[in-house]
Design a protein around this motif. Structure first.
Motif, PDB file in Angstrom:
ATOM      1  N   LEU A  82      38.690 -19.660  39.054  1.00 16.78           N
ATOM      2  CA  LEU A  82      38.596 -20.372  40.323  1.00 16.78           C
ATOM      3  C   LEU A  82      37.161 -20.563  40.773  1.00 16.78           C
ATOM      4  O   LEU A  82      36.843 -21.552  41.444  1.00 16.78           O
ATOM      5  N   GLY A  83      36.281 -19.609  40.395  1.00 15.61           N
ATOM      6  CA  GLY A  83      34.880 -19.763  40.745  1.00 15.61           C
ATOM      7  C   GLY A  83      34.270 -20.979  40.078  1.00 15.61           C
ATOM      8  O   GLY A  83      33.538 -21.754  40.711  1.00 15.61           O
ATOM      9  N   MET A  84      34.574 -21.191  38.788  1.00 17.01           N
ATOM     10  CA  MET A  84      34.087 -22.369  38.071  1.00 17.01           C
ATOM     11  C   MET A  84      34.696 -23.636  38.652  1.00 17.01           C
ATOM     12  O   MET A  84      34.006 -24.650  38.846  1.00 17.01           O
ATOM     13  N   ASN A  85      35.978 -23.584  38.964  1.00 20.55           N
ATOM     14  CA  ASN A  85      36.629 -24.757  39.554  1.00 20.55           C
ATOM     15  C   ASN A  85      35.965 -25.158  40.859  1.00 20.55           C
ATOM     16  O   ASN A  85      35.738 -26.344  41.127  1.00 20.55           O
ATOM     17  N   GLU A  86      35.634 -24.180  41.666  1.00 17.68           N
ATOM     18  CA  GLU A  86      34.989 -24.451  42.950  1.00 17.68           C
ATOM     19  C   GLU A  86      33.590 -25.031  42.735  1.00 17.68           C
ATOM     20  O   GLU A  86      33.190 -25.981  43.435  1.00 17.68           O
ATOM     21  N   ALA A  87      32.868 -24.487  41.755  1.00 18.32           N
ATOM     22  CA  ALA A  87      31.518 -24.983  41.482  1.00 18.32           C
ATOM     23  C   ALA A  87      31.520 -26.423  41.001  1.00 18.32           C
ATOM     24  O   ALA A  87      30.573 -27.183  41.239  1.00 18.32           O
ATOM     25  N   MET A  88      32.608 -26.831  40.314  1.00 12.29           N
ATOM     26  CA  MET A  88      32.688 -28.187  39.773  1.00 12.29           C
ATOM     27  C   MET A  88      33.305 -29.183  40.740  1.00 12.29           C
ATOM     28  O   MET A  88      33.373 -30.375  40.438  1.00 12.29           O
TER      29      MET A  88
END
Length: 270
Positions: free
Chosen positions: A257-263
């Motif tokens: 979810l952290g990567m999803n939020e960053a993208m």
């Protein structure tokens, strides 16, 4: 916590749990007892075990407390012998005891004593318990099981090198034991919890709130979530399941979810 379970999958069942004086171990002991099992609550701090056993008894269950340090071969053998003698045998062993020291900022600064303690309690402790319990489990008539508590740390980097290495080794040990114990009528499985709201997080509730945002199901786990998985794997409902590693992690291992939020479009500008 008053026992109100209506399903009694474990009537006549005999269970020994390590590290059962609080957290996941306590919730699991209570769940087994609520479903009819006689439980030996062990912990290296006897007063914790006594508190849990007393609460179970007060709620109408069957439980005894026993002080047991899983790094001590003689103590482990004595605890298993006590369970078998008191309850007339043993049907399930739950390996829950662990040790976890926080990592230093650099791996080369890791204290050797802390490393060996984490490995000894978490990995070797479980192995000691299995060795002591197996003859009794094998005599249970083909319905016995071992359930070990692992961790998502065995699968991904979440810190705590020694603890994580020990938990990964437990997953491997589960698979090899499942094969070697199957002819003796003993199933062997492992549960991998994600972040669980236990006393180990006392004073760090703000960290738990931040961690929850990384779980697809939107919360950290509760000890009862893990107790439900452990008792399932020990129950007749799982009679044809052995050698598995079951993540109980709110979807953590299948997400980022952290990567999803960053993208997310516009995230970098905010």
């Amino acid at each position: 916590m008053t026992m109100t379970m209506t399903t009694r999958r474990f009537t006549g069942h005999r269970v020994l749990l390590t590290g059962a004086g609080r957290g996941i171990g306590e919730a699991t002991a209570r769940r087994f007892a609520a479903e009819g099992a006689a439980v030996l609550v062990t912990d290296r701090e006897p007063e914790r075990a006594e508190r849990v056993a007393a609460a179970i008894t007060e709620d109408g269950g069957t439980a005894e407390a026993y002080g047991c340090d899983v790094t001590d071969d003689a103590a482990v053998r004595a605890a298993v012998a006590h369970a078998a003698e008191t309850f007339g045998g043993l049907d399930t062993l739950v390996n829950n005891a662990y040790s976890c020291h926080p990592d230093p900022s650099a791996f080369e600064d890791l204290d050797s004593a802390a490393w060996y303690q984490d490995i000894d309690v978490t990995l070797h402790g479980a192995a000691r318990c299995v060795r002591a319990a197996l003859p009794h489990l094998a005599a249970a008539g083909g319905s016995a099981s071992i359930v070990t508590v692992g961790s998502v740390n065995a699968e991904r980097h979440f810190g705590d090198h020694a603890y994580s290495a020990a938990k990964a080794a437990l997953a491997s040990l589960t698979r090899t034991l499942a094969v070697s114990c199957a002819p003796r009528g003993v199933r062997v499985n492992l549960v991998e919890p994600g972040t669980i709201r236990t006393p180990a997080w006392s004073g760090r509730e703000d960290a738990l709130s931040r961690v929850a945002a990384h779980y697809p199901l939107g919360r950290v786990g509760e000890p009862t979530d893990i107790a439900a998985a452990i008792t399932f794997l020990a129950s007749p409902d799982a009679a044809w399941i052995t050698g598995i590693t079951l993540p109980v992690d709110g979807g953590l291992l299948i997400s980022n979810l952290g990567m999803n939020e960053a993208m997310r479009p516009g995230a970098a500008a905010e």
